[in-house]
Every structure is written in C-alpha cells, then in structure tokens.
Scaffold this active site. Structure first.
Site, PDB file in Angstrom:
ATOM      1  N   TYR A 225      -2.734   0.357   9.861  1.00 21.58           N
ATOM      2  CA  TYR A 225      -2.633  -0.106   8.473  1.00 21.58           C
ATOM      3  C   TYR A 225      -1.297   0.300   7.861  1.00 21.58           C
ATOM      4  CZ  TYR A 225      -3.936  -0.856   3.586  1.00 21.58           C
ATOM      5  OH  TYR A 225      -3.977  -1.294   2.276  1.00 21.58           O
TER       6      TYR A 225
ATOM      7  N   SER B  98       0.833  -1.206   0.000  1.00 17.01           N
ATOM      8  CA  SER B  98       0.000   0.000   0.000  1.00 17.01           C
ATOM      9  C   SER B  98       0.861   1.247   0.000  1.00 17.01           C
ATOM     10  CB  SER B  98      -0.908   0.016   1.229  1.00 17.01           C
ATOM     11  OG  SER B  98      -1.588   1.253   1.342  1.00 17.01           O
TER      12      SER B  98
END
Length: 245
Positions: free
Chosen positions: A162, A149
């Site tokens: 995250y 990501s």
C-alpha cells in the site's frame, strides 16, 4: 458572484469519480452533485453505485453510474466515453478507487496479493487518467485529483504494498501536473488521513493518539476546494487532512 455560483459552484461541470460506491467516494459524489455537477459514479459493484446514485437523485442532483474495473483499460475508456455521451464531457476526475491490500510484513506477504494492490492503486490510476485526459483536453481545462495516503511517508509494518503504491501515485501526480499544465489541467493529491470506511476496517487500526479519525464527510471540504479552484490554479500539490506527517 451571483447566488447560484455561491450555492452551486460546480454548476455545468461533469465529474467522474472512481470508487464512488461507498465511503469517501460516495460522500464526495453526493457533495459534488449538490454543488451542481453532473456526477458519473464508478466502481466494480453496481449495487453500491445504485445506492449512491439514488442518494444523489433523492437530493435533486444529477448522476449516472458505470460499473467498471480500473485494472481494465478498455473498461475505463468506456467509462469516460459514457460521461461524454451522457453528460457532454468531463471536467473533474477524482481517482479514488483503491485497495489497502493485506496486512502482512513483506517477508510473509502473498506475492499475488502484493501485486494486486499495486495493480489496483497504481495501474488502475494510470488507466483512469490515461482514459480521462483526451476528454479533459477537449474541454480546454480540467482537474485531476488523486486520493493519496500519509502511508507514503510514514512506514507502517505490514503495509509495504500500500505504501509503495501511494508513493508511486504521488510521483504520478507530480509528473502529470508538469505534462498537462499547457492544457490548463491541474493535478493534485488529496490525502484524507484515517477515515472510518470499510477499507480501513472502520478506523479500528492503531493510529497515533493525536491523529484525527474522520468520517467520510470530513473529507468533503478539501475535495470541494480542489474541484473549485481556477483553471490556472494550484497543481502538483499535496493537500493533507492528517494532523502530522
């Protein structure tokens, strides 16, 4: 190059995809099957996996499902044993299962939810590759692709768990690549960028205006590129579909 290798570049390969029940994982599973691979679809929800396998079967592809939770190492070991028993081995592993976790600033976060995000995204990835490596070594070559990501290098308020998990995943990618190079196993990161999936609330978060908000199918060409590289191809690399870092 014969016509079959052009249209089915993954013929004879076996791919195991975690998080294949929907979204990016489902799109890549269907594409790999169309390219000739036998695909083992993994997620926690068997109903979603059945839908993915049905799509592949209807298109003439080969697939099986194995419901398992990536945070359980024994279940992941069983997943790869299923792939070996059912399809003869493992050549490609897409480490795609993950969670975005809660969207809260760190000082207001729920410690249990923060830990859960790390367990799924980091420990789950560790369990996946740890269980996969012996099967890849047995084939004499292989590919591990980890879904990363852009959040690992672009801090966003409320996404600490995250972002930290994806940073850890990138380091895991690089270390694994060095460790496995002698076995002809390449390890690379695929960063999809913002994609309209259930995990991203269908792309409704706030992103920079210049960012490319994608459908799951838009990630397929890069995933196919990584799966079809030569055995001694690129490794320890990050490939991104984000427009800007």
């Amino acid at each position: 190059m014969n016509a079959n290798s052009q249209h089915q570049p993954l013929a004879g390969k076996v791919a195991v995809i975690t998080g294949a029940g929907r979204g990016i994982g489902r799109a890549i599973a269907c594409a790999y099957a169309q390219a000739g691979a036998a695909v083992v679809c993994n997620a926690r929800q068997e109903k979603e996996l059945q839908e993915t396998v049905a799509l592949i079967s209807q298109a003439g592809g080969t697939a099986s499902l194995f419901a398992a939770d990536v945070v359980d190492h024994a279940q992941m070991t069983a997943l790869f044993q299923h792939a070996a028993d059912r399809h003869g081995g493992v050549d490609i592993v897409l480490v795609n299962a993950g969670t975005a976790g809660e969207s809260r600033k760190l000082h207001n976060s729920d410690p249990a939810r923060w830990r859960e995000t790390m367990e799924v995204n980091v420990i789950g990835a560790y369990h996946t590759v740890h269980a996969a490596i012996p099967h890849l070594q047995a084939r004499g070559a292989g590919k591990i692709i980890l879904t990363g990501s852009g959040s690992r290098h672009r801090p966003v308020p409320g996404m600490s768990a995250y972002a930290c998990s994806k940073n850890a995943l990138w380091m895991m990618t690089q270390v694994l690549a060095v460790e496995l190079e002698e076995f002809n196993i390449s390890v690379n990161e695929l960063i999809p960028g913002p994609v309209k999936t259930a995990m991203t609330r269908f792309g409704e978060q706030t992103f920079p205006p210049q960012e490319w908000i994608k459908e799951p199918a838009d990630v397929v060409p890069l995933a196919m590129f990584l799966a079809t590289q030569a055995d001694r191809g690129p490794t320890a690399q990050s490939y991104s579909l984000m427009r800007r870092a």
